[in-house]
Design a protein around this motif. Structure first.
Motif, PDB file in Angstrom:
ATOM      1  N   TYR B  36       0.847  -1.184   0.000  1.00  0.00           N
ATOM      2  CA  TYR B  36       0.000   0.000   0.000  1.00  0.00           C
ATOM      3  C   TYR B  36       0.888   1.240   0.000  1.00  0.00           C
ATOM      4  CZ  TYR B  36      -4.376  -2.455   1.160  1.00  0.00           C
ATOM      5  OH  TYR B  36      -5.500  -3.248   1.136  1.00  0.00           O
ATOM      6  N   VAL B  37       0.343   2.330  -0.536  1.00  0.00           N
ATOM      7  CA  VAL B  37       1.029   3.616  -0.505  1.00  0.00           C
ATOM      8  C   VAL B  37       0.168   4.623   0.243  1.00  0.00           C
ATOM      9  CG1 VAL B  37       0.087   4.323  -2.757  1.00  0.00           C
ATOM     10  CG2 VAL B  37       2.171   5.399  -1.887  1.00  0.00           C
ATOM     11  N   GLN B  38       0.821   5.485   1.012  1.00  0.00           N
ATOM     12  CA  GLN B  38       0.101   6.508   1.775  1.00  0.00           C
ATOM     13  C   GLN B  38       0.744   7.855   1.492  1.00  0.00           C
ATOM     14  OE1 GLN B  38       0.231   6.195   6.116  1.00  0.00           O
ATOM     15  NE2 GLN B  38      -1.925   6.756   6.211  1.00  0.00           N
ATOM     16  N   HIS B  39       0.057   8.682   0.726  1.00  0.00           N
ATOM     17  CA  HIS B  39       0.529  10.044   0.494  1.00  0.00           C
ATOM     18  C   HIS B  39       0.071  10.927   1.649  1.00  0.00           C
ATOM     19  CE1 HIS B  39       0.936   8.563  -3.693  1.00  0.00           C
ATOM     20  NE2 HIS B  39       1.944   9.416  -3.715  1.00  0.00           N
ATOM     21  N   PRO B  40       0.802  11.988   1.943  1.00  0.00           N
ATOM     22  CA  PRO B  40       0.439  12.873   3.059  1.00  0.00           C
ATOM     23  C   PRO B  40      -1.008  13.332   2.955  1.00  0.00           C
ATOM     24  CG  PRO B  40       2.587  13.463   2.206  1.00  0.00           C
ATOM     25  CD  PRO B  40       2.030  12.430   1.277  1.00  0.00           C
ATOM     26  N   ASN B  41      -1.718  13.197   4.070  1.00  0.00           N
ATOM     27  CA  ASN B  41      -3.115  13.646   4.169  1.00  0.00           C
ATOM     28  C   ASN B  41      -4.046  12.941   3.171  1.00  0.00           C
ATOM     29  OD1 ASN B  41      -2.423  15.555   6.200  1.00  0.00           O
ATOM     30  ND2 ASN B  41      -1.610  16.868   4.584  1.00  0.00           N
ATOM     31  N   LYS B  42      -3.642  11.755   2.743  1.00  0.00           N
ATOM     32  CA  LYS B  42      -4.523  10.962   1.872  1.00  0.00           C
ATOM     33  C   LYS B  42      -4.646   9.560   2.442  1.00  0.00           C
ATOM     34  CE  LYS B  42      -3.977  13.337  -2.521  1.00  0.00           C
ATOM     35  NZ  LYS B  42      -3.737  13.184  -3.971  1.00  0.00           N
ATOM     36  N   GLY B  43      -5.703   8.874   2.041  1.00  0.00           N
ATOM     37  CA  GLY B  43      -5.919   7.517   2.517  1.00  0.00           C
ATOM     38  C   GLY B  43      -4.955   6.527   1.890  1.00  0.00           C
ATOM     39  N   GLU B  88       4.793   7.280   1.760  1.00  0.00           N
ATOM     40  CA  GLU B  88       5.091   6.195   2.690  1.00  0.00           C
ATOM     41  C   GLU B  88       4.533   4.910   2.095  1.00  0.00           C
ATOM     42  OE1 GLU B  88       6.678   7.141   5.492  1.00  0.00           O
ATOM     43  OE2 GLU B  88       6.833   5.196   6.481  1.00  0.00           O
ATOM     44  N   TYR B  89       5.319   3.840   2.122  1.00  0.00           N
ATOM     45  CA  TYR B  89       4.915   2.564   1.535  1.00  0.00           C
ATOM     46  C   TYR B  89       4.866   1.491   2.621  1.00  0.00           C
ATOM     47  CZ  TYR B  89       5.546   4.740  -3.003  1.00  0.00           C
ATOM     48  OH  TYR B  89       5.426   5.576  -4.090  1.00  0.00           O
ATOM     49  N   PHE B  90       3.796   0.703   2.588  1.00  0.00           N
ATOM     50  CA  PHE B  90       3.611  -0.343   3.594  1.00  0.00           C
ATOM     51  C   PHE B  90       3.462  -1.704   2.931  1.00  0.00           C
ATOM     52  CE2 PHE B  90       3.172   2.298   7.268  1.00  0.00           C
ATOM     53  CZ  PHE B  90       2.617   3.473   6.812  1.00  0.00           C
ATOM     54  N   CYS B  91       4.207  -2.660   3.466  1.00  0.00           N
ATOM     55  CA  CYS B  91       4.083  -4.063   3.061  1.00  0.00           C
ATOM     56  C   CYS B  91       3.159  -4.745   4.073  1.00  0.00           C
ATOM     57  CB  CYS B  91       5.461  -4.710   3.056  1.00  0.00           C
ATOM     58  SG  CYS B  91       5.501  -6.427   2.539  1.00  0.00           S
ATOM     59  N   VAL B  92       2.255  -5.597   3.589  1.00  0.00           N
ATOM     60  CA  VAL B  92       1.242  -6.203   4.448  1.00  0.00           C
ATOM     61  C   VAL B  92       1.183  -7.700   4.173  1.00  0.00           C
ATOM     62  CG1 VAL B  92      -1.174  -6.159   5.154  1.00  0.00           C
ATOM     63  CG2 VAL B  92      -0.098  -4.072   4.284  1.00  0.00           C
ATOM     64  N   VAL B  93       1.079  -8.500   5.231  1.00  0.00           N
ATOM     65  CA  VAL B  93       0.918  -9.940   5.082  1.00  0.00           C
ATOM     66  C   VAL B  93      -0.345 -10.383   5.805  1.00  0.00           C
ATOM     67  CG1 VAL B  93       2.316 -10.491   7.115  1.00  0.00           C
ATOM     68  CG2 VAL B  93       2.053 -12.191   5.306  1.00  0.00           C
ATOM     69  N   THR B  94      -1.043 -11.318   5.212  1.00  0.00           N
ATOM     70  CA  THR B  94      -2.157 -11.968   5.880  1.00  0.00           C
ATOM     71  C   THR B  94      -2.214 -13.406   5.395  1.00  0.00           C
ATOM     72  OG1 THR B  94      -4.505 -11.812   6.428  1.00  0.00           O
ATOM     73  CG2 THR B  94      -3.887 -11.293   4.171  1.00  0.00           C
ATOM     74  N   LEU B  95      -3.041 -14.209   6.012  1.00  0.00           N
ATOM     75  CA  LEU B  95      -3.118 -15.614   5.632  1.00  0.00           C
ATOM     76  C   LEU B  95      -4.006 -15.793   4.421  1.00  0.00           C
ATOM     77  CD1 LEU B  95      -3.474 -17.447   9.064  1.00  0.00           C
ATOM     78  CD2 LEU B  95      -1.468 -17.354   7.570  1.00  0.00           C
TER      79      LEU B  95
END
Lengths: 113, 114
Positions: B36-43, B88-95
């Motif tokens: 996921y990517v998160q730009h300032p003041n954005k979802g 800002e970039y987020f890596c996410v793991v789920t089953l």
């Protein structure tokens, strides 16, 4: 098509108080998840609701509770607020559970004094 | 149990040069992985996801990621950075197919210099 909306945008509370945050899911989505994002951290999963039932829960105490309504909107309630509860609270909706993509709202910034 | 480690808190590149954001994961079962990517003041916005189909996943805005089971990695790449990629970039793991309890990494801040 309306995206995910959250209210309020900002909120200030004092320690020990209770707070309710609201989320309207995207049209056609029956699943809502809530996340807590502390400053400088990644979001932490609180719980997910699917068709008004809790469908999964992260490592948060019972004072974090939620509801989902028949129109699939949702509330996050936090009792006995602590200073560490200060964070951005994100709501996300999706058309189904499991590993489908989620659409995130802009968040509610909660400050606990 | 599952966890995700984003190996760099900040990555700085020049516009037009390649981008590499590193993510390692740990999962007891077959994972689903997301960026996921998160730009300032954005979802938060989904860039791409892996759910056991092709190991090379193409996403939006020219990003792609490769699932490497032997290395338990899911690094995000882009051939040429643009100023608008700063975020800002987020890596996410789920089953995969299991209870939906996603775990986010701490995030990598991508800085793009002109």
């Amino acid at each position: 098509e309306t995206g995910v909306t959250q209210s309020p945008t900002h909120l200030i509370k004092t320690r020990g108080q209770q707070v309710t945050l609201r989320c309207s899911s995207q049209s056609g989505h029956n699943t809502v998840s809530w996340y807590q994002q502390a400053l400088g951290q990644g979001p932490q999963f609180i719980f997910q609701y699917y068709r008004e039932e809790e469908n999964g829960r992260g490592n948060f105490p019972p004072r974090f509770s939620g509801l989902q309504f028949p129109n699939y909107s949702s509330e996050l309630n936090v009792n006995a607020l602590e200073l560490d509860d200060s964070a951005l609270y994100l709501c996300a909706s999706s058309p189904q559970t499991s590993e489908t993509r989620e659409f995130f709202g802009p968040g509610t910034r909660l400050t606990v004094l | 149990a599952q966890s995700v480690t984003q190996l760099d808190s900040h990555v700085s590149v020049s516009e037009g040069t390649p981008v590499l954001l590193r993510c390692n994961y740990s999962s007891s079962y077959s994972p689903s992985l997301f960026w996921y990517v998160q730009h300032p003041n954005k979802g938060l916005q989904l860039l791409l996801k892996y759910t056991s189909a092709a190991t090379l996943v193409k996403g939006i805005n020219g990003f792609e990621a490769e699932f490497k089971k032997s290395e338990t990695s899911f690094h995000l790449t882009k051939p040429s950075a643009h100023m608008s990629d700063a975020a800002e970039y987020f890596c996410v793991v789920t089953l995969l197919g299991g209870s939906y309890i996603p775990t986010f990494g701490r995030g990598t801040s991508l800085i793009v210099h002109p």
